[in-house]
Design an enzyme around this catalytic site. Structure first.
Site, mmCIF file in Angstrom:
data_model
loop_
_atom_site.group_PDB
_atom_site.id
_atom_site.type_symbol
_atom_site.label_atom_id
_atom_site.label_comp_id
_atom_site.label_asym_id
_atom_site.label_seq_id
_atom_site.Cartn_x
_atom_site.Cartn_y
_atom_site.Cartn_z
ATOM 1 N N LYS A 34 0.824 -1.214 0.000
ATOM 2 C CA LYS A 34 0.000 0.000 0.000
ATOM 3 C C LYS A 34 0.855 1.260 0.000
ATOM 4 O O LYS A 34 0.461 2.274 -0.575
ATOM 5 C CB LYS A 34 -0.925 0.016 1.222
ATOM 6 N N LYS A 79 -5.402 -10.031 -7.255
ATOM 7 C CA LYS A 79 -6.566 -10.172 -6.386
ATOM 8 C C LYS A 79 -7.680 -9.207 -6.810
ATOM 9 O O LYS A 79 -7.395 -8.072 -7.175
ATOM 10 C CB LYS A 79 -6.093 -9.820 -4.967
ATOM 11 N N LYS A 91 -11.435 -3.702 -4.217
ATOM 12 C CA LYS A 91 -12.305 -2.524 -4.290
ATOM 13 C C LYS A 91 -11.598 -1.348 -4.931
ATOM 14 O O LYS A 91 -12.226 -0.437 -5.434
ATOM 15 C CB LYS A 91 -12.609 -2.043 -2.869
HETATM 16 P P1 AMP Z 1 -10.984 -5.051 2.733
HETATM 17 O O1 AMP Z 1 -11.783 -4.718 1.536
HETATM 18 O O2 AMP Z 1 -9.516 -4.991 2.453
HETATM 19 O O3 AMP Z 1 -11.373 -4.330 3.982
HETATM 20 O O4 AMP Z 1 -11.257 -6.609 2.996
HETATM 21 C C1 AMP Z 1 -12.320 -7.089 3.787
HETATM 22 C C2 AMP Z 1 -12.359 -8.588 3.836
HETATM 23 O O5 AMP Z 1 -12.576 -9.139 2.542
HETATM 24 C C3 AMP Z 1 -11.065 -9.255 4.361
HETATM 25 O O6 AMP Z 1 -11.405 -10.381 5.153
HETATM 26 C C4 AMP Z 1 -10.374 -9.672 3.111
HETATM 27 O O7 AMP Z 1 -9.482 -10.748 3.319
HETATM 28 C C5 AMP Z 1 -11.547 -10.078 2.239
HETATM 29 N N1 AMP Z 1 -11.203 -9.946 0.813
HETATM 30 C C6 AMP Z 1 -10.887 -8.794 0.157
HETATM 31 N N2 AMP Z 1 -10.631 -9.038 -1.139
HETATM 32 C C7 AMP Z 1 -10.798 -10.386 -1.317
HETATM 33 C C8 AMP Z 1 -10.680 -11.262 -2.449
HETATM 34 N N3 AMP Z 1 -10.345 -10.795 -3.646
HETATM 35 N N4 AMP Z 1 -10.932 -12.572 -2.254
HETATM 36 C C9 AMP Z 1 -11.287 -13.057 -1.039
HETATM 37 N N5 AMP Z 1 -11.405 -12.286 0.070
HETATM 38 C C10 AMP Z 1 -11.163 -10.960 -0.062
#
Ligand code: AMP
Ligand code: TRP
Length: 350
Positions: free
Chosen positions: A130, A213, A216
Protein backbone atom coordinates in the site's frame (compact mmCIF):
# COMPACT_ATOMS: atom_id res chain seq x y z
CA UNK A 1 11.79 -3.57 30.30
CA UNK A 2 14.19 -6.49 29.85
CA UNK A 3 13.58 -7.60 33.41
CA UNK A 4 9.89 -7.85 32.62
CA UNK A 5 10.52 -9.75 29.41
CA UNK A 6 12.59 -12.43 31.15
CA UNK A 7 9.54 -13.35 33.21
CA UNK A 8 8.24 -15.07 30.09
CA UNK A 9 6.77 -18.52 30.38
CA UNK A 10 5.26 -20.86 27.83
CA UNK A 11 1.67 -20.35 26.78
CA UNK A 12 0.31 -23.79 25.96
CA UNK A 13 -3.35 -23.78 25.12
CA UNK A 14 -4.51 -20.40 26.32
CA UNK A 15 -7.72 -20.53 24.28
CA UNK A 16 -9.22 -23.35 26.31
CA UNK A 17 -10.14 -20.81 28.96
CA UNK A 18 -11.91 -18.44 26.56
CA UNK A 19 -15.52 -18.46 25.46
CA UNK A 20 -15.61 -18.86 21.67
CA UNK A 21 -16.21 -15.48 20.10
CA UNK A 22 -15.96 -14.32 16.49
CA UNK A 23 -14.86 -10.88 15.33
CA UNK A 24 -14.15 -9.54 11.88
CA UNK A 25 -14.15 -6.22 10.07
CA UNK A 26 -14.14 -4.62 6.66
CA UNK A 27 -12.97 -1.16 5.63
CA UNK A 28 -15.62 1.30 4.44
CA UNK A 29 -13.80 2.24 1.23
CA UNK A 30 -15.38 2.20 -2.25
CA UNK A 31 -18.05 -0.49 -2.78
CA UNK A 32 -18.11 -4.03 -1.43
CA UNK A 33 -16.92 -6.39 -4.17
CA UNK A 34 -17.49 -10.07 -4.87
CA UNK A 35 -14.21 -11.08 -3.13
CA UNK A 36 -15.32 -9.34 0.08
CA UNK A 37 -18.67 -11.07 -0.18
CA UNK A 38 -17.46 -14.61 -0.88
CA UNK A 39 -14.23 -14.41 1.16
CA UNK A 40 -15.65 -12.54 4.15
CA UNK A 41 -19.31 -11.45 4.50
CA UNK A 42 -20.83 -14.77 3.42
CA UNK A 43 -18.61 -16.51 5.99
CA UNK A 44 -19.67 -13.96 8.63
CA UNK A 45 -23.28 -14.99 8.05
CA UNK A 46 -22.42 -18.69 8.33
CA UNK A 47 -20.67 -18.08 11.64
CA UNK A 48 -23.57 -16.02 12.94
CA UNK A 49 -25.77 -19.00 12.27
CA UNK A 50 -23.40 -21.41 14.05
CA UNK A 51 -24.45 -20.29 17.52
CA UNK A 52 -21.17 -18.58 18.58
CA UNK A 53 -21.28 -14.92 19.65
CA UNK A 54 -20.37 -12.81 16.61
CA UNK A 55 -19.19 -9.20 16.31
CA UNK A 56 -18.72 -7.54 12.93
CA UNK A 57 -17.36 -4.06 12.61
CA UNK A 58 -16.88 -1.45 9.96
CA UNK A 59 -13.30 -0.35 10.40
CA UNK A 60 -13.53 3.38 9.76
CA UNK A 61 -10.29 4.09 11.64
CA UNK A 62 -8.44 1.70 9.34
CA UNK A 63 -9.97 3.38 6.29
CA UNK A 64 -8.41 6.76 7.15
CA UNK A 65 -4.87 5.33 7.14
CA UNK A 66 -5.03 6.40 3.50
CA UNK A 67 -6.83 9.58 2.40
CA UNK A 68 -10.63 9.39 2.40
CA UNK A 69 -12.90 12.13 1.25
CA UNK A 70 -15.10 12.76 4.35
CA UNK A 71 -18.47 12.53 2.55
CA UNK A 72 -17.38 9.36 0.79
CA UNK A 73 -16.33 7.83 4.09
CA UNK A 74 -19.73 8.51 5.65
CA UNK A 75 -21.55 7.11 2.63
CA UNK A 76 -19.31 4.05 2.43
CA UNK A 77 -19.83 3.34 6.14
CA UNK A 78 -23.60 3.30 5.73
CA UNK A 79 -23.35 1.35 2.50
CA UNK A 80 -21.19 -1.33 4.11
CA UNK A 81 -23.69 -1.60 6.95
CA UNK A 82 -26.42 -2.02 4.32
CA UNK A 83 -24.27 -4.75 2.69
CA UNK A 84 -23.92 -6.59 5.99
CA UNK A 85 -27.68 -6.47 6.56
CA UNK A 86 -28.60 -7.37 2.97
CA UNK A 87 -26.26 -10.38 3.10
CA UNK A 88 -28.09 -11.73 6.14
CA UNK A 89 -26.34 -10.34 9.20
CA UNK A 90 -28.98 -9.74 11.81
CA UNK A 91 -28.44 -7.02 14.42
CA UNK A 92 -30.26 -9.18 16.95
CA UNK A 93 -27.94 -12.14 16.48
CA UNK A 94 -24.67 -10.31 15.70
CA UNK A 95 -23.22 -7.13 17.13
CA UNK A 96 -22.84 -4.75 14.17
CA UNK A 97 -21.03 -1.46 14.71
CA UNK A 98 -18.45 1.01 13.48
CA UNK A 99 -15.05 0.82 15.11
CA UNK A 100 -14.56 4.50 16.02
CA UNK A 101 -17.71 4.46 18.15
CA UNK A 102 -15.97 2.01 20.47
CA UNK A 103 -12.98 4.04 21.72
CA UNK A 104 -11.59 0.99 23.52
CA UNK A 105 -10.13 -0.18 20.18
CA UNK A 106 -7.87 2.88 20.07
CA UNK A 107 -7.05 2.59 23.78
CA UNK A 108 -5.92 -1.01 23.50
CA UNK A 109 -4.10 -0.27 20.23
CA UNK A 110 -1.82 2.13 22.09
CA UNK A 111 -0.84 -0.51 24.64
CA UNK A 112 -0.28 -3.05 21.86
CA UNK A 113 1.84 -0.52 19.93
CA UNK A 114 4.17 -0.75 22.90
CA UNK A 115 4.21 -4.55 22.69
CA UNK A 116 4.72 -4.99 18.92
CA UNK A 117 8.33 -4.67 17.70
CA UNK A 118 9.54 -2.53 14.80
CA UNK A 119 11.10 -5.59 13.19
CA UNK A 120 7.75 -7.39 13.13
CA UNK A 121 6.02 -4.40 11.59
CA UNK A 122 8.61 -3.89 8.90
CA UNK A 123 7.85 -7.37 7.60
CA UNK A 124 4.18 -6.61 6.89
CA UNK A 125 3.70 -7.09 3.16
CA UNK A 126 0.41 -5.18 2.97
CA UNK A 127 2.15 -2.04 4.24
CA UNK A 128 4.81 -2.41 1.58
CA UNK A 129 2.17 -2.89 -1.13
CA UNK A 130 0.00 0.00 0.00
CA UNK A 131 2.86 2.42 0.72
CA UNK A 132 4.46 1.63 -2.64
CA UNK A 133 7.79 3.12 -3.56
CA UNK A 134 7.49 6.20 -1.42
CA UNK A 135 7.27 4.86 2.14
CA UNK A 136 8.41 8.20 3.57
CA UNK A 137 5.11 9.70 2.44
CA UNK A 138 2.89 6.97 3.94
CA UNK A 139 0.94 7.85 7.08
CA UNK A 140 2.18 6.54 10.41
CA UNK A 141 -1.31 5.08 10.77
CA UNK A 142 -0.77 2.90 7.70
CA UNK A 143 2.40 1.49 9.29
CA UNK A 144 0.71 0.68 12.58
CA UNK A 145 -2.54 -0.49 10.91
CA UNK A 146 -1.96 -4.16 11.83
CA UNK A 147 -1.64 -3.26 15.53
CA UNK A 148 -5.03 -1.55 15.45
CA UNK A 149 -6.36 -4.72 13.81
CA UNK A 150 -4.87 -6.80 16.66
CA UNK A 151 -6.63 -4.46 19.09
CA UNK A 152 -9.96 -4.90 17.23
CA UNK A 153 -9.68 -8.61 17.86
CA UNK A 154 -8.11 -8.75 21.31
CA UNK A 155 -10.32 -6.06 22.85
CA UNK A 156 -13.11 -8.68 22.71
CA UNK A 157 -10.90 -11.68 23.47
CA UNK A 158 -12.10 -12.99 20.10
CA UNK A 159 -10.98 -16.55 19.43
CA UNK A 160 -11.91 -16.84 15.74
CA UNK A 161 -11.50 -14.37 12.90
CA UNK A 162 -13.00 -15.13 9.46
CA UNK A 163 -11.05 -13.34 6.70
CA UNK A 164 -9.75 -13.76 3.16
CA UNK A 165 -6.26 -15.06 2.57
CA UNK A 166 -4.64 -11.63 2.27
CA UNK A 167 -5.13 -11.11 6.02
CA UNK A 168 -3.17 -14.17 7.11
CA UNK A 169 0.01 -12.29 7.96
CA UNK A 170 -1.90 -9.71 10.01
CA UNK A 171 -3.49 -12.50 12.03
CA UNK A 172 -0.11 -14.08 12.68
CA UNK A 173 1.03 -10.72 14.02
CA UNK A 174 -2.05 -10.59 16.25
CA UNK A 175 -1.05 -13.96 17.69
CA UNK A 176 2.54 -12.80 18.23
CA UNK A 177 1.35 -9.68 20.02
CA UNK A 178 -0.99 -11.68 22.28
CA UNK A 179 1.73 -14.19 23.13
CA UNK A 180 4.30 -11.49 23.87
CA UNK A 181 1.87 -9.57 26.09
CA UNK A 182 1.02 -12.76 28.00
CA UNK A 183 4.70 -13.66 28.35
CA UNK A 184 5.92 -10.20 29.30
CA UNK A 185 3.34 -9.81 32.05
CA UNK A 186 3.21 -13.46 33.10
CA UNK A 187 -0.51 -13.82 32.42
CA UNK A 188 -2.84 -15.87 30.21
CA UNK A 189 -4.92 -12.82 29.46
CA UNK A 190 -5.22 -12.63 25.67
CA UNK A 191 -6.31 -15.61 23.56
CA UNK A 192 -4.15 -16.72 20.66
CA UNK A 193 -6.69 -16.08 17.92
CA UNK A 194 -7.43 -18.63 15.22
CA UNK A 195 -7.75 -17.36 11.66
CA UNK A 196 -10.67 -18.88 9.76
CA UNK A 197 -9.60 -18.85 6.10
CA UNK A 198 -11.73 -21.52 4.48
CA UNK A 199 -13.71 -22.37 1.39
CA UNK A 200 -13.13 -22.05 -2.35
CA UNK A 201 -13.19 -18.26 -2.38
CA UNK A 202 -10.50 -17.15 0.07
CA UNK A 203 -8.80 -15.35 -2.81
CA UNK A 204 -11.12 -14.22 -5.61
CA UNK A 205 -9.05 -12.89 -8.50
CA UNK A 206 -9.57 -9.93 -10.83
CA UNK A 207 -11.81 -10.58 -13.86
CA UNK A 208 -9.21 -8.86 -16.05
CA UNK A 209 -6.08 -10.58 -14.71
CA UNK A 210 -6.20 -13.97 -13.00
CA UNK A 211 -2.92 -13.33 -11.17
CA UNK A 212 -4.19 -10.22 -9.34
CA UNK A 213 -6.57 -10.17 -6.39
CA UNK A 214 -10.04 -8.72 -6.99
CA UNK A 215 -10.01 -5.43 -5.10
CA UNK A 216 -12.31 -2.52 -4.29
CA UNK A 217 -9.53 -0.14 -5.25
CA UNK A 218 -8.55 -1.57 -8.67
CA UNK A 219 -8.75 1.32 -11.17
CA UNK A 220 -10.70 -0.88 -13.61
CA UNK A 221 -14.34 -1.34 -12.65
CA UNK A 222 -14.48 -4.27 -15.11
CA UNK A 223 -12.01 -6.14 -12.89
CA UNK A 224 -14.61 -6.71 -10.19
CA UNK A 225 -18.28 -7.25 -9.49
CA UNK A 226 -19.50 -4.68 -6.99
CA UNK A 227 -22.35 -5.63 -4.71
CA UNK A 228 -24.03 -2.45 -5.90
CA UNK A 229 -24.00 -3.64 -9.56
CA UNK A 230 -27.35 -4.44 -11.13
CA UNK A 231 -28.19 -7.55 -13.18
CA UNK A 232 -27.01 -6.10 -16.52
CA UNK A 233 -23.66 -4.97 -15.18
CA UNK A 234 -23.02 -8.31 -13.47
CA UNK A 235 -23.81 -10.23 -16.67
CA UNK A 236 -21.71 -7.90 -18.82
CA UNK A 237 -18.66 -8.17 -16.54
CA UNK A 238 -18.81 -11.95 -16.60
CA UNK A 239 -19.29 -12.04 -20.37
CA UNK A 240 -16.22 -9.83 -20.80
CA UNK A 241 -14.10 -11.57 -18.14
CA UNK A 242 -10.68 -12.52 -19.46
CA UNK A 243 -10.25 -16.21 -20.34
CA UNK A 244 -7.96 -18.29 -22.51
CA UNK A 245 -9.10 -19.81 -25.82
CA UNK A 246 -9.20 -23.44 -24.62
CA UNK A 247 -12.40 -25.11 -23.40
CA UNK A 248 -12.55 -26.03 -19.71
CA UNK A 249 -10.28 -29.02 -18.97
CA UNK A 250 -11.47 -32.52 -18.16
CA UNK A 251 -10.20 -32.45 -14.56
CA UNK A 252 -9.35 -29.98 -11.77
CA UNK A 253 -5.62 -30.55 -12.33
CA UNK A 254 -6.00 -29.02 -15.77
CA UNK A 255 -6.77 -25.66 -14.14
CA UNK A 256 -3.38 -25.36 -12.45
CA UNK A 257 -1.77 -23.10 -15.04
CA UNK A 258 -4.97 -21.38 -16.10
CA UNK A 259 -5.58 -18.69 -13.47
CA UNK A 260 -8.54 -17.01 -15.19
CA UNK A 261 -10.37 -20.28 -15.82
CA UNK A 262 -9.66 -21.44 -12.29
CA UNK A 263 -10.97 -18.18 -10.87
CA UNK A 264 -14.28 -18.44 -12.75
CA UNK A 265 -14.71 -22.07 -11.66
CA UNK A 266 -14.06 -21.08 -8.04
CA UNK A 267 -16.51 -18.19 -8.24
CA UNK A 268 -19.14 -20.55 -9.65
CA UNK A 269 -18.48 -23.07 -6.87
CA UNK A 270 -18.67 -20.45 -4.12
CA UNK A 271 -21.90 -18.94 -5.48
CA UNK A 272 -23.49 -22.37 -5.96
CA UNK A 273 -22.24 -23.44 -2.50
CA UNK A 274 -20.51 -26.49 -3.87
CA UNK A 275 -16.90 -27.52 -4.56
CA UNK A 276 -14.68 -26.83 -7.57
CA UNK A 277 -14.62 -30.59 -8.32
CA UNK A 278 -18.42 -30.67 -8.64
CA UNK A 279 -18.35 -27.69 -11.01
CA UNK A 280 -15.70 -29.41 -13.11
CA UNK A 281 -17.75 -32.58 -13.22
CA UNK A 282 -20.57 -30.56 -14.77
CA UNK A 283 -18.58 -28.41 -17.20
CA UNK A 284 -15.53 -30.54 -18.13
CA UNK A 285 -14.58 -29.98 -21.78
CA UNK A 286 -17.24 -27.27 -22.31
CA UNK A 287 -16.26 -24.01 -24.02
CA UNK A 288 -16.45 -20.69 -22.15
CA UNK A 289 -19.23 -19.69 -24.56
CA UNK A 290 -21.33 -22.24 -22.70
CA UNK A 291 -19.92 -21.83 -19.17
CA UNK A 292 -19.98 -18.03 -18.95
CA UNK A 293 -23.73 -17.53 -19.57
CA UNK A 294 -24.50 -20.08 -16.86
CA UNK A 295 -22.10 -18.37 -14.46
CA UNK A 296 -23.70 -15.02 -15.33
CA UNK A 297 -27.20 -16.40 -14.61
CA UNK A 298 -26.04 -17.83 -11.29
CA UNK A 299 -24.27 -14.60 -10.28
CA UNK A 300 -27.31 -12.50 -11.18
CA UNK A 301 -29.62 -14.84 -9.27
CA UNK A 302 -27.44 -14.69 -6.14
CA UNK A 303 -26.20 -11.10 -6.24
CA UNK A 304 -28.88 -8.92 -7.85
CA UNK A 305 -31.25 -9.35 -4.86
CA UNK A 306 -28.42 -8.19 -2.59
CA UNK A 307 -27.86 -5.01 -4.56
CA UNK A 308 -31.55 -4.15 -4.59
CA UNK A 309 -31.87 -4.83 -0.85
CA UNK A 310 -28.84 -2.60 -0.21
CA UNK A 311 -30.41 0.18 -2.26
CA UNK A 312 -33.63 -0.16 -0.25
CA UNK A 313 -31.79 -0.04 3.09
CA UNK A 314 -29.79 3.00 1.98
CA UNK A 315 -33.02 4.95 1.70
CA UNK A 316 -33.29 4.95 5.48
CA UNK A 317 -29.89 6.10 6.78
CA UNK A 318 -31.36 6.91 10.21
CA UNK A 319 -32.24 3.26 10.72
CA UNK A 320 -28.71 2.20 9.74
CA UNK A 321 -27.25 4.73 12.16
CA UNK A 322 -29.53 3.45 14.91
CA UNK A 323 -28.39 -0.13 14.35
CA UNK A 324 -24.69 0.85 14.42
CA UNK A 325 -25.10 2.99 17.56
CA UNK A 326 -26.89 0.23 19.38
CA UNK A 327 -24.27 -2.29 18.26
CA UNK A 328 -21.45 -0.10 19.51
CA UNK A 329 -23.09 0.18 22.91
CA UNK A 330 -23.29 -3.59 23.15
CA UNK A 331 -19.70 -3.94 21.94
CA UNK A 332 -18.50 -1.50 24.62
CA UNK A 333 -19.95 -3.60 27.41
CA UNK A 334 -17.53 -6.37 26.34
CA UNK A 335 -14.55 -4.14 25.55
CA UNK A 336 -14.57 -1.84 28.58
CA UNK A 337 -13.72 -4.43 31.25
CA UNK A 338 -11.02 -5.92 29.00
CA UNK A 339 -9.29 -2.55 28.60
CA UNK A 340 -9.61 -1.90 32.34
CA UNK A 341 -8.03 -5.24 33.15
CA UNK A 342 -5.28 -4.62 30.55
CA UNK A 343 -4.42 -1.33 32.26
CA UNK A 344 -4.32 -3.05 35.64
CA UNK A 345 -2.00 -5.77 34.31
CA UNK A 346 0.29 -3.11 32.85
CA UNK A 347 0.18 -1.09 36.09
CA UNK A 348 -1.74 1.91 34.79
CA UNK A 349 -4.06 3.47 37.38
CA UNK A 350 -7.67 3.28 36.25
P1 AMP B 1 -10.98 -5.05 2.73
O1 AMP B 1 -11.78 -4.72 1.54
O2 AMP B 1 -9.52 -4.99 2.45
O3 AMP B 1 -11.37 -4.33 3.98
O4 AMP B 1 -11.26 -6.61 3.00
C1 AMP B 1 -12.32 -7.09 3.79
C2 AMP B 1 -12.36 -8.59 3.84
O5 AMP B 1 -12.58 -9.14 2.54
C3 AMP B 1 -11.06 -9.26 4.36
O6 AMP B 1 -11.40 -10.38 5.15
C4 AMP B 1 -10.37 -9.67 3.11
O7 AMP B 1 -9.48 -10.75 3.32
C5 AMP B 1 -11.55 -10.08 2.24
N1 AMP B 1 -11.20 -9.95 0.81
C6 AMP B 1 -10.89 -8.79 0.16
N2 AMP B 1 -10.63 -9.04 -1.14
C7 AMP B 1 -10.80 -10.39 -1.32
C8 AMP B 1 -10.68 -11.26 -2.45
N3 AMP B 1 -10.35 -10.79 -3.65
N4 AMP B 1 -10.93 -12.57 -2.25
C9 AMP B 1 -11.29 -13.06 -1.04
N5 AMP B 1 -11.40 -12.29 0.07
C10 AMP B 1 -11.16 -10.96 -0.06
N1 TRP C 1 -7.38 -5.45 7.70
C1 TRP C 1 -8.63 -6.01 7.30
C2 TRP C 1 -8.75 -5.90 5.78
O1 TRP C 1 -8.23 -5.04 5.15
C3 TRP C 1 -9.80 -5.32 7.95
C4 TRP C 1 -9.78 -5.48 9.43
C5 TRP C 1 -9.55 -4.52 10.35
C6 TRP C 1 -10.06 -6.69 10.14
N2 TRP C 1 -9.66 -5.03 11.60
C7 TRP C 1 -9.98 -6.33 11.51
C8 TRP C 1 -10.36 -7.99 9.76
C9 TRP C 1 -10.18 -7.29 12.51
C10 TRP C 1 -10.57 -8.93 10.76
C11 TRP C 1 -10.46 -8.59 12.12
O2 TRP C 1 -9.40 -6.67 5.20
Amino acid sequence: MDAVQTQSRPVDTPNAAFTPRVLSGIQPTNHLQLGNYLGAVKRFVEMQDSGIQTLYCIVDMHAITVWQNPEDLTRATRELAAGYLAAGLDPKRSILFNQARVPEHAQLAWVLNCVARMGWMRRMTQFKEKAGKNQEEASVGLFTYPVLMAADILVYHATKVPVGEDQKQHLELTRDIAIKFNNDYGVDFFPVTEPVIEGVATRVMSLRDGTKKMSKSDPSDMSRINLTDGADEIAKKIRKAKTDPEPLPETLDGLVDRPEARNLVNIYAALAETGAAEVMAEFAGKPFAEFKPQLADLAVAKLAPLSSEMARLMQDPAEIDRILTEGSERARTIAQPIVKRTYEIVGILT
